[in-house]
Design a protein around this motif. Structure first.
Motif, PDB file in Angstrom:
ATOM      1  N   ALA A 122       0.806  -1.216   0.000  1.00 46.74           N
ATOM      2  CA  ALA A 122       0.000   0.000   0.000  1.00 46.74           C
ATOM      3  C   ALA A 122       0.838   1.264   0.000  1.00 46.74           C
ATOM      4  O   ALA A 122       0.352   2.340  -0.369  1.00 46.74           O
ATOM      5  N   ASP A 123       2.101   1.160   0.411  1.00 44.32           N
ATOM      6  CA  ASP A 123       2.939   2.352   0.498  1.00 44.32           C
ATOM      7  C   ASP A 123       3.657   2.694  -0.805  1.00 44.32           C
ATOM      8  O   ASP A 123       4.464   3.623  -0.851  1.00 44.32           O
ATOM      9  N   GLY A 124       3.378   1.942  -1.873  1.00 43.25           N
ATOM     10  CA  GLY A 124       3.996   2.234  -3.159  1.00 43.25           C
ATOM     11  C   GLY A 124       5.327   1.568  -3.370  1.00 43.25           C
ATOM     12  O   GLY A 124       6.023   1.865  -4.346  1.00 43.25           O
ATOM     13  N   LEU A 125       5.696   0.641  -2.487  1.00 43.52           N
ATOM     14  CA  LEU A 125       6.949  -0.076  -2.643  1.00 43.52           C
ATOM     15  C   LEU A 125       6.696  -1.486  -3.162  1.00 43.52           C
ATOM     16  O   LEU A 125       5.759  -2.168  -2.728  1.00 43.52           O
ATOM     17  N   PHE A 126       7.511  -1.905  -4.101  1.00 43.54           N
ATOM     18  CA  PHE A 126       7.498  -3.273  -4.624  1.00 43.54           C
ATOM     19  C   PHE A 126       8.727  -3.964  -4.047  1.00 43.54           C
ATOM     20  O   PHE A 126       9.849  -3.463  -4.186  1.00 43.54           O
ATOM     21  N   LYS A 127       8.527  -5.112  -3.385  1.00 37.44           N
ATOM     22  CA  LYS A 127       9.601  -5.721  -2.616  1.00 37.44           C
ATOM     23  C   LYS A 127       9.798  -7.194  -2.968  1.00 37.44           C
ATOM     24  O   LYS A 127       8.883  -7.862  -3.460  1.00 37.44           O
ATOM     25  N   ALA A 128      11.012  -7.674  -2.678  1.00 42.59           N
ATOM     26  CA  ALA A 128      11.332  -9.097  -2.758  1.00 42.59           C
ATOM     27  C   ALA A 128      11.804  -9.540  -1.378  1.00 42.59           C
ATOM     28  O   ALA A 128      12.677  -8.902  -0.773  1.00 42.59           O
ATOM     29  N   PHE A 129      11.206 -10.628  -0.875  1.00 46.91           N
ATOM     30  CA  PHE A 129      11.554 -11.182   0.426  1.00 46.91           C
ATOM     31  C   PHE A 129      12.188 -12.563   0.269  1.00 46.91           C
ATOM     32  O   PHE A 129      11.893 -13.284  -0.701  1.00 46.91           O
ATOM     33  N   ASP A 130      13.022 -12.917   1.217  1.00 49.73           N
ATOM     34  CA  ASP A 130      13.536 -14.278   1.312  1.00 49.73           C
ATOM     35  C   ASP A 130      12.378 -15.167   1.760  1.00 49.73           C
ATOM     36  O   ASP A 130      11.832 -14.973   2.852  1.00 49.73           O
ATOM     37  N   GLY A 131      11.979 -16.116   0.915  1.00 41.66           N
ATOM     38  CA  GLY A 131      10.828 -16.954   1.219  1.00 41.66           C
ATOM     39  C   GLY A 131      11.029 -17.842   2.434  1.00 41.66           C
ATOM     40  O   GLY A 131      10.060 -18.347   3.006  1.00 41.66           O
ATOM     41  N   ARG A 132      12.274 -18.016   2.866  1.00 39.17           N
ATOM     42  CA  ARG A 132      12.551 -18.900   3.999  1.00 39.17           C
ATOM     43  C   ARG A 132      12.385 -18.204   5.341  1.00 39.17           C
ATOM     44  O   ARG A 132      11.993 -18.829   6.325  1.00 39.17           O
ATOM     45  N   LEU A 178      14.991  -8.295   0.787  1.00 42.64           N
ATOM     46  CA  LEU A 178      16.218  -8.359   0.004  1.00 42.64           C
ATOM     47  C   LEU A 178      16.330  -7.261  -1.042  1.00 42.64           C
ATOM     48  O   LEU A 178      17.439  -6.948  -1.502  1.00 42.64           O
ATOM     49  N   TRP A 179      15.191  -6.681  -1.435  1.00 43.52           N
ATOM     50  CA  TRP A 179      15.198  -5.701  -2.538  1.00 43.52           C
ATOM     51  C   TRP A 179      13.909  -4.905  -2.485  1.00 43.52           C
ATOM     52  O   TRP A 179      12.868  -5.413  -2.049  1.00 43.52           O
ATOM     53  N   ARG A 180      13.975  -3.649  -2.923  1.00 49.14           N
ATOM     54  CA  ARG A 180      12.763  -2.821  -3.020  1.00 49.14           C
ATOM     55  C   ARG A 180      12.898  -1.824  -4.163  1.00 49.14           C
ATOM     56  O   ARG A 180      14.007  -1.454  -4.560  1.00 49.14           O
ATOM     57  N   PHE A 181      11.739  -1.388  -4.665  1.00 45.52           N
ATOM     58  CA  PHE A 181      11.695  -0.387  -5.742  1.00 45.52           C
ATOM     59  C   PHE A 181      10.442   0.447  -5.522  1.00 45.52           C
ATOM     60  O   PHE A 181       9.347  -0.099  -5.310  1.00 45.52           O
ATOM     61  N   ASP A 182      10.589   1.760  -5.557  1.00 38.35           N
ATOM     62  CA  ASP A 182       9.454   2.655  -5.375  1.00 38.35           C
ATOM     63  C   ASP A 182       8.689   2.770  -6.696  1.00 38.35           C
ATOM     64  O   ASP A 182       9.147   3.431  -7.634  1.00 38.35           O
ATOM     65  N   ILE A 183       7.521   2.125  -6.762  1.00 42.80           N
ATOM     66  CA  ILE A 183       6.718   2.161  -7.986  1.00 42.80           C
ATOM     67  C   ILE A 183       5.716   3.318  -7.969  1.00 42.80           C
ATOM     68  O   ILE A 183       4.896   3.455  -8.869  1.00 42.80           O
ATOM     69  N   GLN A 184       5.738   4.125  -6.896  1.00 41.38           N
ATOM     70  CA  GLN A 184       4.975   5.375  -6.800  1.00 41.38           C
ATOM     71  C   GLN A 184       3.462   5.176  -6.810  1.00 41.38           C
ATOM     72  O   GLN A 184       2.708   6.110  -7.063  1.00 41.38           O
ATOM     73  N   ASN A 185       3.013   3.976  -6.524  1.00 44.23           N
ATOM     74  CA  ASN A 185       1.587   3.675  -6.418  1.00 44.23           C
ATOM     75  C   ASN A 185       1.470   2.338  -5.703  1.00 44.23           C
ATOM     76  O   ASN A 185       2.397   1.524  -5.764  1.00 44.23           O
TER      77      ASN A 185
END
Length: 681
Positions: free
Chosen positions: A481-491, A496-503
């Protein structure tokens, strides 16, 4: 004799052709992007969108082409390598829908099979479009044109058939069913009703025998209310068994005391129903909420997996519906194998494994007209945002919520009737002024379905979050909801990573291969109503809706986000408190489901305090009464009188003045009022 050359089978995970991918797990085996290199992920391309209110659709990708919808089922095809548009198909659904268009939410998903892309429309059509050209192949009217039913969910591919359900059970007298059509021709194969109709009539459909059984579990004259049970979201197809598993919705109205006053289980509300794909015949069902009365939808993700249970592999349905329990169900028999709550629950103490029924608490059905605050509630411990399951980690990743709400009977329960044009016809009363739910909370929850226990969780902003997708690289991708697209360690849940997609992003992302390269695509378009928790919140007027694609070593960048549109005001406008008070209830009934409680929009629809039209009565009337913005997704309310339009105008201006007095920020009093109004719609 020279051997005949055959094409090599496509690499598993190369395409993402249907809503949930293989087994509806929202999982891809691709591992080119993984734990060790995900930090190198960058934007490959983005494409700005400008069709209607939102783009919450889950995209699909086939043979190097990404398909998605915007607004009201406007299908786009773009080159997966570059984002270059290839074709666009517009079914003109708002114009066709006319008065029927009151659910301004757009499409959540599409599907691909046999060279065709399939979509449903708000006016009740199922449409097949040629995947190469964008030319319509066939179209069928699958819903009545004169009731509250509509389609926002994805079509489902089941062998040589495409199956479509629909929604509308919150809006008027609607009876749920699903319909299967031949993929090639669009010819109807069968229809399965999900709740019984008028006993004096025969439907002549494949589910007649099942309906005779189901009718014994209803009381009163339920058919006058429609019954509900719509399959508005999730299904799953098992090709080995030729079975389609359908998740069904709530009753119409929610309150069982109205639609079935003598009680009863009310089959097949809030159930998983197994249907023979070839014949449309009933095979089995498991009902998660007998006699449902809370909007505890079972239309959430229906995921298939093979789990080791008691030392033996079992083919199962995994299900985490709104009611807060995680169910493991045998695919052959419908027998419940295990169930445990994955979020706090106070409407039941557990599930009786002998009967499969919930053990309800004494206050669960808000007896004797006494208001109760239940958790979870109609928002759900898990809602339409997709969960995912990784066969590698053995974990399910759930966008999970804690959003308590108030339930109480409406005044004059026995005299309750549907109110034409009202947004939510649920049969639930307004909460007492002193019962205000706490702010909702969201998290990404990793759940072990075999051990039925929490493994890890990540708290997230606001009360709603985005759908999750797991990969063979042991990653979980999720927009928030905060406009961030993230990658998490599934374990372990480590970011591990984020990108501001602005929506915000509610639809789950997808991943696929083109020319041996793995891509990840997400739709940056928040569809939730009410504040997201982000400061400042997304602005419908300036926040871009985009499709964004990532790959290793991508170097693309988004332009800076646009500034917030200021709150509109006219110092010469004098707010009439009596008119504003009259507009308050009208707004809650008709407007809040899109524009947010007390005008607190989250960006999916305009924050009306910032809109220009409510400053001028004539301009406002042209939108509400005359339907000026129907093509943009704003329904027409031609039944509104001049006095009602004026009352809404004064209420919106009043809310704008409150916001201006607080420097555009939400005051504690306004936030409390928004939660109270939202608690009882």
């Amino acid at each position: 004799m020279k051997p005949v050359a055959t094409a090599a089978p496509a690499q598993p995970g190369r395409d993402w052709a249907t809503f949930g991918g293989a087994d509806e797990q929202h999982y891809s085996p691709l591992d080119q992007i993984n734990l060790t290199n995900v930090k190198r992920l960058g934007m490959a391309w983005s494409l700005d969108l400008d069709d209607g209110p939102n783009a919450m659709t889950a995209p699909i990708a086939v043979d190097g082409i990404v398909y998605f919808t915007t607004g009201y089922s406007v299908i786009h095809a773009v080159d997966a390598r570059t984002g270059k548009p290839l074709w666009r198909y517009d079914p003109h659904a708002p114009e066709v829908a006319g008065k029927k268009m009151r659910a301004a939410w757009g499409s959540r998903g599409i599907a691909y099979a046999h060279g065709k892309v399939f979509t449903g429309t708000i006016d009740g059509r199922l449409i097949a479009v040629d995947a190469k050209t964008g030319v319509e192949a066939w179209s069928v009217q699958t819903l009545p044109k004169d009731d509250a039913s509509y389609i926002t969910g994805a079509p489902w591919i089941a062998g040589d058939k495409v199956v479509i359900g629909f929604g509308g059970a919150d809006f008027g007298p609607v009876r749920g069913y699903i319909t299967a059509y031949n993929i090639s021709s669009g010819k109807k194969a069968w229809r399965f009703f999900l709740v019984p109709g008028d006993p004096a009539k025969k439907d002549g459909e494949a589910s007649d025998k099942a309906m005779e059984m189901a009718a014994k579990t209803w009381t009163g004259q339920w058919w006058k209310y429609g019954g509900g049970g719509t399959a508005w979201n999730a299904m799953a197809y098992d090709p080995k068994r030729r079975l389609l598993f359908v998740g069904t919705g709530n009753g119409t109205p929610w309150n069982q005391k109205i639609r079935s006053p003598g009680g009863g289980d009310n089959l097949f509300l809030c159930s998983i129903v197994a249907i023979d794909v070839d014949t449309g015949e009933y095979r089995w069902h498991y009902q998660e909420n007998p006699g449902e009365t809370w909007d505890f939808n079972s239309a959430m993700d229906v995921e298939l997996a093979t789990l080791t249970i008691d030392g033996k592999p079992r083919d199962v349905v995994m299900h985490a519906p709104k009611n807060g329990f995680y169910y493991i169900i045998d695919r052959d028999t419908g027998k419940l194998l295990s169930a445990k709550n994955f979020k706090p629950v106070n409407w039941a103490t557990g599930i009786d494994m002998k009967t499969g029924r919930p053990m309800e608490t004494p206050w669960a059905r808000f007896p004797n007209g006494k208001a109760v605050m239940l958790s979870p509630a109609y928002v759900g411990a898990h809602a339409a945002e997709s969960m995912s399951y990784s066969p590698k980690t053995g974990l399910t990743y759930i966008p999970a919520y804690e959003v308590p709400k108030v339930y109480v009977d409406p005044p004059n329960l026995k005299d309750w009737t549907f109110k034409p044009g009202q947004v939510i016809n649920n049969g639930i009363g307004a909460p007492p002024p002193d019962m205000v739910p706490p702010p909702g909370k969201a998290e990404l929850l990793a759940w072990d379905p075999v051990k039925q226990r929490k493994v890890w969780s990540v708290p997230q902003l606001g009360m709603r979050t985005g759908g999750a997708t797991a990969t063979g690289g042991d990653l979980v991708f999720q927009g928030q909801a905060d406009g961030l697209f993230k990658a998490f360690d599934g374990r372990n849940g480590k970011e591990l990573w984020r990108f501001d997609i602005q929506n915000g992003a509610q639809a789950h992302p997808i991943t696929y291969l083109v020319d041996g390269k793995q891509y990840v695509t997400v739709m940056a378009s928040w569809r939730g109503t009410g504040p997201t928790g982000r400061k400042p919140d997304f602005d419908y007027y300036t926040t871009k809706r985009r499709v964004i694609t990532f790959a290793l070593d991508g170097t693309g960048k988004l332009p800076p986000a646009a500034p917030l549109t200021p709150i509109a005001d006219d110092l010469a406008f004098v707010v009439d408190p009596k008119l504003a008070d009259a507009g308050k209830g009208l707004f809650a009934a008709h407007c809040a489901s899109c524009h947010g409680p007390t005008t607190l929009s989250g960006g999916a629809a305009p924050d009306l305090k910032r809109a220009g039209a409510p400053l001028n009565y004539d301009a406002f009337a042209s939108v509400l009464h005359d339907g000026l913005l129907v093509p943009r997704g704003m329904p027409r309310f031609e039944e509104f009188t001049p006095a009602q339009i004026a009352s809404l105008q004064h209420y919106i201006r009043q809310q704008a003045r409150v916001a201006l007095a607080n420097d555009g920020k939400t005051s504690a009093a306004v936030d409390r009022e928004a939660r109270r109004v939202d608690a009882g719609h």
